[in-house]
Design a protein around this motif. Sequence first.
Motif, PDB file in Angstrom:
ATOM      1  N   PHE A 252       0.811  -1.210   0.000  1.00 18.36           N
ATOM      2  CA  PHE A 252       0.000   0.000   0.000  1.00 18.36           C
ATOM      3  C   PHE A 252       0.851   1.269   0.000  1.00 18.36           C
ATOM      4  CE2 PHE A 252      -2.789  -3.314   1.535  1.00 18.36           C
ATOM      5  CZ  PHE A 252      -3.933  -3.076   0.797  1.00 18.36           C
ATOM      6  N   ALA A 253       2.160   1.108  -0.190  1.00 15.45           N
ATOM      7  CA  ALA A 253       3.022   2.286  -0.332  1.00 15.45           C
ATOM      8  C   ALA A 253       2.661   3.078  -1.583  1.00 15.45           C
ATOM      9  CB  ALA A 253       4.492   1.855  -0.379  1.00 15.45           C
ATOM     10  N   GLY A 256      -0.258   5.039  -0.590  1.00 16.35           N
ATOM     11  CA  GLY A 256       0.204   6.036   0.361  1.00 16.35           C
ATOM     12  C   GLY A 256       0.913   7.193  -0.320  1.00 16.35           C
ATOM     13  N   TRP A 259      -1.674   9.440  -1.685  1.00 19.06           N
ATOM     14  CA  TRP A 259      -2.287  10.228  -0.625  1.00 19.06           C
ATOM     15  C   TRP A 259      -1.386  11.390  -0.188  1.00 19.06           C
ATOM     16  CZ3 TRP A 259      -4.401   5.633   2.781  1.00 19.06           C
ATOM     17  CH2 TRP A 259      -5.614   5.191   2.225  1.00 19.06           C
ATOM     18  N   VAL A 260      -0.086  11.138  -0.115  1.00 13.90           N
ATOM     19  CA  VAL A 260       0.845  12.221   0.221  1.00 13.90           C
ATOM     20  C   VAL A 260       0.794  13.303  -0.850  1.00 13.90           C
ATOM     21  CG1 VAL A 260       3.288  12.803   0.506  1.00 13.90           C
ATOM     22  CG2 VAL A 260       2.354  10.756   1.605  1.00 13.90           C
ATOM     23  N   PRO A 269      -5.587  14.372   2.165  1.00  7.55           N
ATOM     24  CA  PRO A 269      -4.970  13.177   1.596  1.00  7.55           C
ATOM     25  C   PRO A 269      -5.975  12.206   0.989  1.00  7.55           C
ATOM     26  CG  PRO A 269      -4.977  13.050   3.986  1.00  7.55           C
ATOM     27  CD  PRO A 269      -5.433  14.424   3.635  1.00  7.55           C
TER      28      PRO A 269
END
Length: 417
Positions: A252-253, A256, A259-260, A269
């Motif tokens: 999920f990086a 992520g 989102w960042v 986000p």
Amino acid sequence: MPETQTVDRPVPGPDSTRTRRPVSRVLRRAVQWNDWTKALTAVVAWHVVLSLTAYVFQGSQHLNYAYPPVLSPQPTPLSHMLRFDALYYVDIVANGYDLRNKPHLAAFYPLFPLATWVVHKITFAQLGILGAGLVVNVLGSWFAVVALLRTARHFIADKTLHWLTPALFLTAPSAYFLHVMYSEALFCAIAFWAYLFALERRWVPMGLCLIPLTASRITAALFVGLCLVEFLRSRGRRRPWSWHLLWFPAAFAGLGAYWVFLWRLTGNPFANFAGHRMWPYQVFNPDIFATWGAEVTAAVRALRYGPLDAVQVVDHVLPVVALTVVLAVSVYLVVELRGQGVPLALFGVAALVMLSLNSNLVSVHRYVLPLLVVYVGLTVLFARRPAARPVVFGLVFTHMLAFGFLYASFVSGNWSA
């Protein structure tokens, strides 16, 4: 005794033998008729047929509301790719995420527009955005077909049936989304290879596929779960702990990172979820039984009493049929393959639940396209149950009719997605 005559024959020098053999070996490997070359030939021919079909027949069709006003009514070789959500992808590639003026763009995940932008830029913009998108789609569908072919070998012993799995994929009702300016081809390529690596117990490349996959669309979570179940099954009765287990939260990086990016751009986000407000009919509803009751009722009413127009078929009938096939194939795989079929069966059931959470099934027939449980399951059914082969043939024929109907609708600007 007669004298024997000797004939002087030229002896090749050492340099000539050393240069010829490696070159011929490289050439033989380059033109070898293997999985990759066969799949590329089939995929390129498939894309060419879809392009020519749209180019030839678009001029005779009545262009409806989804035909972009920026395009001339006269067809171009690639103008048929630009309909519905494809406009948003082109906007992102051309102008980036202008979320202050167009907050709905956050609902479109960045992997496909980024890949298209890279192809567009490395050709110094000589290849247009639609052309760059087609390159990404050809490569994506090529890799997806090879992955499906090799996945079939894990489930079916009969070599003559391995190609049935990718054939079912390319003839699915919504398979034309692999061709137009959508993210399906790239998503399927990465997702199918992630699962293939899990089947081969190659956890590092599997994890490296899952990370960018979560930056492609939210349904990537289904493939993370599929690979996790396959990992746990590979451990058997041993303790499940292994450092490879860390790949699954790390997957999920990709999400992520998006989102960042959204947080830096908008301060929110989770703007990708807020972007769905453009489609007000999409309302989260965990009561999937109520959703299914309403959708099945609408589909039966349309079939019995009409009007059986394109909207009823696309929004109700096709999604209900698609998810019914997913459920049936998932149950069959557990019955037929037992433990080996459990990961794909759980994957199918989880997909059915996840795709029913928006209080409707609109566009679900498109979201079913990456669910490889259907293609693997139907191939296993065809291989192990000869009596069921007419059912598979009938389903394939129905799929191809639906494919033609939906693709013609898409090209003419009628609702099909």
